[in-house]
Structures are given as structure tokens and as C-alpha cells.
Design an enzyme around this catalytic site. Structure first.
Site, PDB file in Angstrom:
ATOM      1  N   HIS A   1       0.901  -1.287   0.119  1.00 22.58           N
ATOM      2  CA  HIS A   1       0.611  -0.174  -0.281  1.00 22.58           C
ATOM      3  C   HIS A   1       0.973   1.382  -0.366  1.00 22.58           C
ATOM      4  CE1 HIS A   1       0.967  -0.393   4.243  1.00 22.58           C
ATOM      5  NE2 HIS A   1       0.517   0.933   4.523  1.00 22.58           N
TER       6      HIS A   1
HETATM    7  N1  UDP Z   1      -2.990  -5.516   8.958  1.00 23.54           N
HETATM    8  C1  UDP Z   1      -4.341  -5.818   9.171  1.00 23.54           C
HETATM    9  N2  UDP Z   1      -5.308  -6.337   8.264  1.00 23.54           N
HETATM   10  C2  UDP Z   1      -4.963  -6.611   7.404  1.00 23.54           C
HETATM   11  C3  UDP Z   1      -3.361  -5.592   6.487  1.00 23.54           C
HETATM   12  C4  UDP Z   1      -2.565  -5.421   7.959  1.00 23.54           C
HETATM   13  O1  UDP Z   1      -5.102  -6.393  10.521  1.00 23.54           O
HETATM   14  O2  UDP Z   1      -5.161  -7.065   5.812  1.00 23.54           O
HETATM   15  C5  UDP Z   1      -3.123  -4.922  10.226  1.00 23.54           C
HETATM   16  C6  UDP Z   1      -0.904  -5.878  10.420  1.00 23.54           C
HETATM   17  O3  UDP Z   1      -1.033  -7.470  11.344  1.00 23.54           O
HETATM   18  C7  UDP Z   1      -0.750  -4.760  11.043  1.00 23.54           C
HETATM   19  C8  UDP Z   1      -1.237  -3.497  10.440  1.00 23.54           C
HETATM   20  O4  UDP Z   1      -2.436  -3.529   9.947  1.00 23.54           O
HETATM   21  O5  UDP Z   1      -1.547  -4.274  12.467  1.00 23.54           O
HETATM   22  C9  UDP Z   1      -0.265  -2.340   9.960  1.00 23.54           C
HETATM   23  O6  UDP Z   1      -0.587  -1.734   9.235  1.00 23.54           O
HETATM   24  P1  UDP Z   1      -0.216  -0.895   8.296  1.00 23.54           P
HETATM   25  O7  UDP Z   1       0.065  -2.102   7.170  1.00 23.54           O
HETATM   26  O8  UDP Z   1      -1.514  -0.278   7.491  1.00 23.54           O
HETATM   27  O9  UDP Z   1       0.544   0.195   7.899  1.00 23.54           O
HETATM   28  P2  UDP Z   1       1.717   0.371   8.164  1.00 23.54           P
HETATM   29  O10 UDP Z   1       1.915  -0.666   9.041  1.00 23.54           O
HETATM   30  O11 UDP Z   1       2.546   0.047   6.793  1.00 23.54           O
HETATM   31  O12 UDP Z   1       2.248   1.872   8.554  1.00 23.54           O
END
Ligand code: UDP
Length: 353
Positions: free
Chosen positions: A203
Site C-alpha cells: 500500500h
Molecule cells: N493488518 C490487518 N489487516 C490487513 C493488513 C494489515 O489487520 O489486511 C494489520 C497488521 O497486522 C498490522 C497493521 O495492520 O498490525 C499494519 O498496518 P499497515 O500495513 O496499514 O501500516 P504500516 O504498518 O505500514 O504503517
């Protein structure tokens, strides 16, 4: 003391799940949701599954580009922080909601507390990196996941106090681990067997906003030999459709809507490996002892790479296949704390009074 906590998107709801409960045992918390992620799949499911308290205030700021989001959040947060007059403003991670909260706290002359401070990818083309660096410059209290983060803050000469508390996502992963291990229905629903598939997420703006990058990602999916599950972030789904690549992606992977924490963590725990450009998922893969292939050239979670559990491949299919062929490392040191970071965040807050 009264703490105004500002959250706005998926990983921040997970982080709040570790902190809000211990915080509310000792202090008053006003939970402010900016609205950056606002729908059931990216927001309410996390509040329900992880027992995050219902937000006390809802700003309803979503959509638009980064600059417009930031300024609309600031406009909404300014009078709210004046009204609430909190003793501290707490923000998590590296999103627009983080930086907007930081700027609003400083405008309102309230001490800013940053959880997950000091993480660096040293890639300033990423909006998330800019959000982290700027927030850390403004914070009075910088609560860090790793000793490396403390070192970064020292090198940058931040004025606030940096404290090692461990990573709050570890608290949540540990608290949920038994439910995740035994959640067979989540696998069955998708016709998967433990260890027999790859889990993918994508994403980041740099990967999904450029149709050429997106095409390369689809080629990478097509090159993989194992079944692939790809829970699609709405941004990625929209970009795949706009680029005319949704059909190819659906051929190469099982596309699902974004999943709730429990279902996603289950799929992660039982995956052969995970391929992702997410920050949080890299860390969660490490905690689950699942090899991670990171679809970026840099990461702020460098310890996972050094420990041999994470390989940076950009979007290169050959590099991804080579990484997948590697055996799992023999050891997995405790890099991100002992699962009690939330309590240490609260103990550190006491220093502000
Ligand atoms: N996550 C979730 N469902 C999904 C994808 C990710 O629950 O379909 C959770 C994942 O386990 C983690 C968090 O969302 O706890 C990560 O979010 P994201 O990847 O959107 O953001 P980033 O960490 O890259 O800022």
C-alpha cells in the site's frame, strides 16, 4: 493527568490497543480519531477485536492528498486541544495523523509524546519518514522501540527526552497469540493449509501510485510458485483497477478485502513467508517467526534484516524468489521488547507531571 491521544489509521488502532487500557487505569484519556481510516474494514473492526475504547472525538477528516489532509486535521485539532487543555498529547508512528497531532500539540503549547519515536529508513522520499523526523523534533517525550532508535534521536539532536520502552505492537501480538494459533476457521475459509501459502500486502505510495511499479508488482506475483493471498488495501485496489491490472492480479493471487487484525494475524502466523511493504507487518512477521520479503529498498525495521529474517528486494521478482529459497535463520533474538511496552509508556508519561 489528562492525555489527548490522536489516532487515525489502522496501525495506530493496533498501537492504541496496547496503551489505552494501562493509560486509563492511571490517567484520563481522551481518544481523538482523525478519520483518516474511517470504514469498517480499516477502522471499526480493530476497535472491536482489540478492545480499543470508542473514540471520544471524531474529526471526520479523510481523503484528499497529504497536504490537504494535514491542514484539515490541524484546523480541526486546534480548537479541540484548546477546549480539552490536555496535560499531554500522545501520537503514534508516522502517518498524517501523527504529524498533524504533533503540530497541533505544539501550536496549543502542550507537551507532545511520540510512541515509536526514532525509527528511520533514511528514505526522505517516503512521507512516513518525513512525518517521523518532524514529529521527533517537536516531541517532549520520545518513547522508543529499540536502542537503535535512541541512537538516531541522539544523532539528530532532538530536544525531548528519549526513553526505551519496547515496541507496543509486541504487546498486542503476544496478547493475541493464543487466539491466532488456534484460529483454524480463518485458514479453512480461504482453503489454505498452514505453511502452504504466501501472504502479501502492498500500500505504500511509491509502490501503488505509479502504474509501472504496480505492473512490476503484478509480475512479481505471477512469478511466485506458491499460492498467494493478498488482502487489498482500498488504495491498492483502486490503483490496480485504474491501471487495468486488477484482472491479472486476481489470476495471480487470492484477492480479499482488508482483513481484521485476528484474521490477518492468523494468516501471517501460518504463512510460509510474507511479502509486504508495510512497516508493522515486517515486525509482526519477525515476532511470528515467519520470513519476510520486504517490497521496498529500505526499511526502518533494520534489525529484522540484520537478524536474517527480512530481505529487502524492492519489486524484483528474481530477488524475491531467491529470498524465498533461503532457509529460516536458526535464532530469533528478542529485538522489540518483552510485551510490556504499554505499561512503560504510562510510566514514562508520569515524568511529565
Ligand atoms: N493488518 C490487518 N489487516 C490487513 C493488513 C494489515 O489487520 O489486511 C494489520 C497488521 O497486522 C498490522 C497493521 O495492520 O498490525 C499494519 O498496518 P499497515 O500495513 O496499514 O501500516 P504500516 O504498518 O505500514 O504503517
Amino acid at each position: 493527568m489528562r492525555v489527548a491521544t490522536i489516532v487515525g489509521n489502522r496501525p495506530q488502532f493496533v498501537k492504541a490497543a496496547a496503551v489505552s487500557a494501562p493509560l486509563r487505569r492511571r490517567h484520563d484519556e481522551v481518544l481523538i480519531h482523525t478519520g483518516q481510516h474511517h470504514d469498517a474494514e480499516l477502522s471499526s473492526v480493530f476497535f472491536e477485536e482489540l478492545d480499543v475504547p470508542t473514540p471520544d472525538r471524531w474529526l471526520g477528516v479523510a481523503g484528499g492528498d497529504n497536504d490537504s489532509q494535514l491542514s484539515r486535521m490541524r484546523v480541526a485539532l486546534g480548537p479541540l486541544l484548546t477546549e480539552l487543555a490536555p496535560d499531554a498529547v500522545l501520537v503514534y508512528g508516522d502517518t498524517n495523523s501523527t504529524l498533524a497531532g504533533a503540530l497541533a500539540a505544539v501550536d496549543a503549547v502542550r507537551p507532545l509524546v511520540h510512541v515509536e519515536a526514532g525509527m528511520r529508513s533514511f528514505d526522505t522520499t517516503m512521507p512516513e519518514e518525513r512525518n517521523r523526523v518532524l514529529t521527533d523534533q517537536l516531541a517532549a517525550l520520545l518513547l522508543c522501540s529499540t536502542g537503535g532508535a535512541i541512537d538516531h534521536l541522539r544523532e539528530e539532536g532532538v530536544r525531548g527526552e528519549a526513553i526505551l520502552v519496547g515496541d507496543v505492537m509486541v504487546d498486542v501480538a503476544r496478547a493475541m497469540s493464543e487466539r491466532v494459533r488456534s484460529n483454524a476457521p480463518a485458514l479453512k475459509r480461504l482453503g489454505l493449509t498452514s505453511g502452504g501459502y504466501l501472504l502479501t500486502t502492498l500500500h505504500r505510495a511509491a509502490n501503488v501510485d505509479d502504474p509501472e511499479q504496480l505492473r512490476t508488482f503484478v509480475e512479481l506475483l505471477e512469478a511466485l510458485h506458491d499460492p498467494v493471498v493478498l488482502p487489498l488495501h482500498p488504495r491498492t485496489r483502486a490503483r490496480l483497477e485504474a491501471a487495468g491490472l486488477a484482472g491479472r492480479a486476481a489470476q495471480a493471487a487470492e484477492l480479499t478485502p482488508p482483513l481484521g487484525y485476528l484474521e490477518f494475524a492468523t494468516l501471517l502466523y501460518h504463512a510460509k513467508a510474507v511479502l509486504t511493504d508495510s512497516g508493522g507487518v515486517q515486525k509482526e512477521a519477525y515476532l511470528a517467526a515467519v520470513p519476510c520479503i520486504t517490497l521496498r529498498d529500505r526499511t526502518e525495521w533494520t534489525e529484522t534484516v540484520e537478524a536474517g529474517w527480512n530481505t529487502l528486494v524492492g519489486l524484483d521478482p528474481a530477488a524475491a524468489l531467491a529470498a524465498l529459497a533461503q532457509p529460516k535463520p536458526a535464532s530469533r533474538p528478542e529485538l522489540y521488547g518483552d510485551g510490556h511496552a504499554g505499561e512503560r509508556v504510562v510510566a514514562a508519561l508520569d515524568k511529565l507531571v
